[in-house]
Design a protein around this motif. Sequence first.
Motif, PDB file in Angstrom:
ATOM      1  N   LEU B 190      44.047  -4.015  72.326  1.00 19.35           N
ATOM      2  CA  LEU B 190      42.793  -4.723  72.598  1.00 19.35           C
ATOM      3  C   LEU B 190      42.780  -5.996  71.765  1.00 19.35           C
ATOM      4  CD1 LEU B 190      40.420  -1.632  72.321  1.00 19.35           C
ATOM      5  CD2 LEU B 190      40.895  -2.897  74.412  1.00 19.35           C
ATOM      6  N   PRO B 191      42.029  -7.011  72.196  1.00 25.77           N
ATOM      7  CA  PRO B 191      41.952  -8.224  71.369  1.00 25.77           C
ATOM      8  C   PRO B 191      41.277  -7.868  70.036  1.00 25.77           C
ATOM      9  CG  PRO B 191      40.882  -8.525  73.528  1.00 25.77           C
ATOM     10  CD  PRO B 191      41.153  -7.069  73.373  1.00 25.77           C
ATOM     11  N   TYR B 192      41.879  -8.291  68.937  1.00 29.42           N
ATOM     12  CA  TYR B 192      41.345  -7.899  67.628  1.00 29.42           C
ATOM     13  C   TYR B 192      40.662  -9.072  66.918  1.00 29.42           C
ATOM     14  CZ  TYR B 192      41.291  -4.603  63.649  1.00 29.42           C
ATOM     15  OH  TYR B 192      40.913  -3.737  62.655  1.00 29.42           O
ATOM     16  N   ALA B 193      41.099 -10.305  67.196  1.00 26.40           N
ATOM     17  CA  ALA B 193      40.529 -11.463  66.497  1.00 26.40           C
ATOM     18  C   ALA B 193      39.038 -11.583  66.808  1.00 26.40           C
ATOM     19  CB  ALA B 193      41.255 -12.733  66.922  1.00 26.40           C
ATOM     20  N   PHE B 194      38.211 -11.592  65.785  1.00 21.00           N
ATOM     21  CA  PHE B 194      36.758 -11.759  65.929  1.00 21.00           C
ATOM     22  C   PHE B 194      36.176 -10.759  66.937  1.00 21.00           C
ATOM     23  CE2 PHE B 194      38.418 -16.022  64.708  1.00 21.00           C
ATOM     24  CZ  PHE B 194      37.786 -16.126  63.475  1.00 21.00           C
ATOM     25  N   ASN B 195      36.728  -9.560  66.969  1.00 25.09           N
ATOM     26  CA  ASN B 195      36.250  -8.546  67.908  1.00 25.09           C
ATOM     27  C   ASN B 195      36.022  -7.219  67.181  1.00 25.09           C
ATOM     28  OD1 ASN B 195      35.490  -7.682  70.486  1.00 25.09           O
ATOM     29  ND2 ASN B 195      37.562  -7.021  71.026  1.00 25.09           N
ATOM     30  N   VAL B 196      35.320  -6.332  67.826  1.00 26.27           N
ATOM     31  CA  VAL B 196      34.992  -4.998  67.328  1.00 26.27           C
ATOM     32  C   VAL B 196      35.285  -4.050  68.480  1.00 26.27           C
ATOM     33  CG1 VAL B 196      32.922  -3.567  66.946  1.00 26.27           C
ATOM     34  CG2 VAL B 196      33.212  -5.668  65.618  1.00 26.27           C
ATOM     35  N   PHE B 197      35.870  -2.892  68.184  1.00 25.82           N
ATOM     36  CA  PHE B 197      36.122  -1.957  69.292  1.00 25.82           C
ATOM     37  C   PHE B 197      36.096  -0.521  68.816  1.00 25.82           C
ATOM     38  CE2 PHE B 197      40.090  -3.747  67.701  1.00 25.82           C
ATOM     39  CZ  PHE B 197      40.834  -2.637  67.392  1.00 25.82           C
TER      40      PHE B 197
END
Lengths: 341, 341
Positions: B190-197
């Motif tokens: 999953l995209p991790y930069a400036f993201n939350v998951f």
Amino acid sequence: MSHEPVVAIVGVTGAVGAEFIATMDRRHFPVGKLKALASARSAGKTIDFRGEKIVIEELTEKSFEGVDIALFSAGGGISRKFAPAAVKAGAVVVDNSSAFRMDPNVPLVIPEINAGRIRDHKGIIANPNCSAITALVPLWPIHRQNRIKRMIVSTYQAASGAGAAAMEELVESTRAYLDGRPFTPKVIPLPYAFNVFSHNTAIDPETGYNDEETKVIKETRKIFEDDKIAIGVTCVRVPVLRAHCEAITFECEKPITEDEVRAILSKAPGVKIVDDRAKNYFPMPIDASGQDDVLVGRIRKDLSDASGHSISMFVSADQLLKGAALNAIQIAELLPQRAMA
Amino acid sequence: MSHEPVVAIVGVTGAVGAEFIATMDRRHFPVGKLKALASARSAGKTIDFRGEKIVIEELTEKSFEGVDIALFSAGGGISRKFAPAAVKAGAVVVDNSSAFRMDPNVPLVIPEINAGRIRDHKGIIANPNCSAITALVPLWPIHRQNRIKRMIVSTYQAASGAGAAAMEELVESTRAYLDGRPFTPKVIPLPYAFNVFSHNTAIDPETGYNDEETKVIKETRKIFEDDKIAIGVTCVRVPVLRAHCEAITFECEKPITEDEVRAILSKAPGVKIVDDRAKNYFPMPIDASGQDDVLVGRIRKDLSDASGHSISMFVSADQLLKGAALNAIQIAELLPQRAMA
């Protein structure tokens, strides 16, 4: 011949101001004339609106002559100082600040929940806190069918809630961190790059809750018109640019299943279910950014409540859109001033 | 003359492996000889230990001859495959993976809580999940005085829990984002930069809980030796490098005040209170990184429970230290093998 409303935007150079413009455009909001208002510092600059260059004017008490709708997003101090002048000039104010939210004479509106309250206004309608909006859009249709008596919320809040300068500071401090350069923050007084911190609003020394948390509690009760709903909330900032997330656990008066919640939310306005267990795909700020809906997933039984009255879920919504500009434009769309005879 | 133990590290090139070395060094852990074990890929490379270059050897079933203590941190598959060989060779295994944690024959140990269980081992001692350790170190001294019957936890987890490659991917994907370059993730899908998951472990299709959440629930009950404690937990990754945070709300059997909690925690081993309401200064991953203690703050009454039985708090701990390497070394320090006659 209908008269398209004269719309003023107060704080047009801010992060929410830019989204007011983009959202009006995207939703074909009728605008006879746009007045772009900001501080003296920005006066004389221009913004683009529907192919025209609009010159930004300095906000004064005289800015509101002939204005039908005034959208405010320049902080509580500016709203307190200038909203009364706008009302006096005959405008309806939709205020994005916290200045008037708890005023009993001011409706606090999320259109999916209490659009009917708009008609009670006496010149000012308040736009709720972004963390409250993000939680309440999906909780309301559940609450209507099976009263929510308790909720516990942990937020994962983006920089945008602290304004465009905070977003820029997150980017710049991250760049500095990666380059091994020192960085002195100007907006958020804590290191933001690859860090998490308790929401940067004042703490009530009595309760230990910060202002953001207190807003969620009070505004939920006002919007739901339910003074008894018990709310625990922890507001936290994460290094994300513009969409908030929230982990929500809520307890209903009657038993409730995750299938019931899913059925209710699948028909709920303003809600999009993103809940793919097989693919491990759930609401993420990067997906919520630029979207109107509140994304809802991780819908499941709260395993800490054997009684079957509690559900947990994880939500994400664009703080600048549903958390601010979109909700305000939705309110404005419901005003009779929108298209006057 | 005492014999200093021969110590093997399995997964010496990983993020936790590096912290095993640093932590042993810093705590003057006696080591007669260090065996650095990793996959064939790393064999022949060297690591520095106390001024010596140690050549990394390929892990095989024969690696454990003469080893007294084997510290494993190379994933559950490697532990399941090689820990029995280590035990057979006479080593005591301290295993950082989840492979044996719920095995009734394997003690699951946080030294501040249940050091006494170490003596029950039959060759393997399991190191708990990092999210469990972070919550339980401060909760245990409260639980002992006033049983915790329910807890609701939301985590803010760092990349380090997914290994050194995930930390690198967070850095590299953030750099790409800031440079406007595309980035294809290899470790976290999953995209991790400036993201939350939501935590990237498999979801139980029945409960809807992911593996990380299930670990917190099961391991808490095993470590507290309390099968009835009710636990709701949401595990989420945030773009932070190496320390986890958790928002915890817990309910006790008897009424409890925030002052009581503060008094208990001020004397609790492994806990540091960081709770400055006036300065708005609370636990942050950037402060927890490199620290042995679990930082605890935002200690306050849970306003959603009028009965006065519930408290909310916010904690942060270094995932690689107390969440992994430090806890394992603390266990190893308590082994009789540490300094044999």
